[in-house]
Design a protein around this motif. Sequence first.
Motif, PDB file in Angstrom:
ATOM      1  N   PHE A  56       0.869  -1.171   0.000  1.00 16.97           N
ATOM      2  CA  PHE A  56       0.000   0.000   0.000  1.00 16.97           C
ATOM      3  C   PHE A  56       0.902   1.216   0.000  1.00 16.97           C
ATOM      4  CE2 PHE A  56      -3.063   2.927   1.989  1.00 16.97           C
ATOM      5  CZ  PHE A  56      -4.129   2.701   1.156  1.00 16.97           C
ATOM      6  N   ASP A  63      -1.566   4.978  -3.645  1.00 18.97           N
ATOM      7  CA  ASP A  63      -2.810   4.299  -3.305  1.00 18.97           C
ATOM      8  C   ASP A  63      -3.723   5.144  -2.442  1.00 18.97           C
ATOM      9  OD1 ASP A  63      -2.111   2.024  -4.711  1.00 18.97           O
ATOM     10  OD2 ASP A  63      -0.979   1.214  -3.016  1.00 18.97           O
ATOM     11  N   TYR A  64      -3.161   6.029  -1.618  1.00 19.97           N
ATOM     12  CA  TYR A  64      -4.035   6.813  -0.744  1.00 19.97           C
ATOM     13  C   TYR A  64      -3.969   8.308  -0.988  1.00 19.97           C
ATOM     14  CZ  TYR A  64       0.121   7.640   2.125  1.00 19.97           C
ATOM     15  OH  TYR A  64       1.359   7.990   2.559  1.00 19.97           O
TER      16      TYR A  64
END
Length: 139
Positions: free
Chosen positions: A99, A103-104
């Motif tokens: 992650f 991804d964020y």
Amino acid sequence: MGSVKEISVEGRVDDPLRYGLHGVKSDIIEAHPLESAYTSIKARQEGVKRQILANTYGAAFPMKMDLDRQILSRFQRPPGAIPSSFVGLEAFSGTLEDFGFGDYLNDPRESELVQPVDMHHGMEVRLGLSKGPPFPSFI
């Protein structure tokens, strides 16, 4: 005999009107200490993993893995609207489940300020017919 002048058809890499001004800040400032620690730990873990595989399966296995990694890292889509995702390389290296930053947080390619990609210039750069970044930051 007279000297023959050669005119280069390749674009200039230091063209400030096309590729922007060069900043020396990135040449002077070192990487953040956490970033350098992360890269050194990652390289050390990769070396330990290679050594374990060589001891377990023989010296040819890490070399075969390197060849597979080189093949998967070369596989790319032509420049255009859809960027290469390197899913095969991520699955091979085991980073498919990681992650990460993209991804964020927002992907910079999805910003509304990004200029459309010139597919023809990107292919010329990839084939060595033109120099410069395949995707100029501004037109």
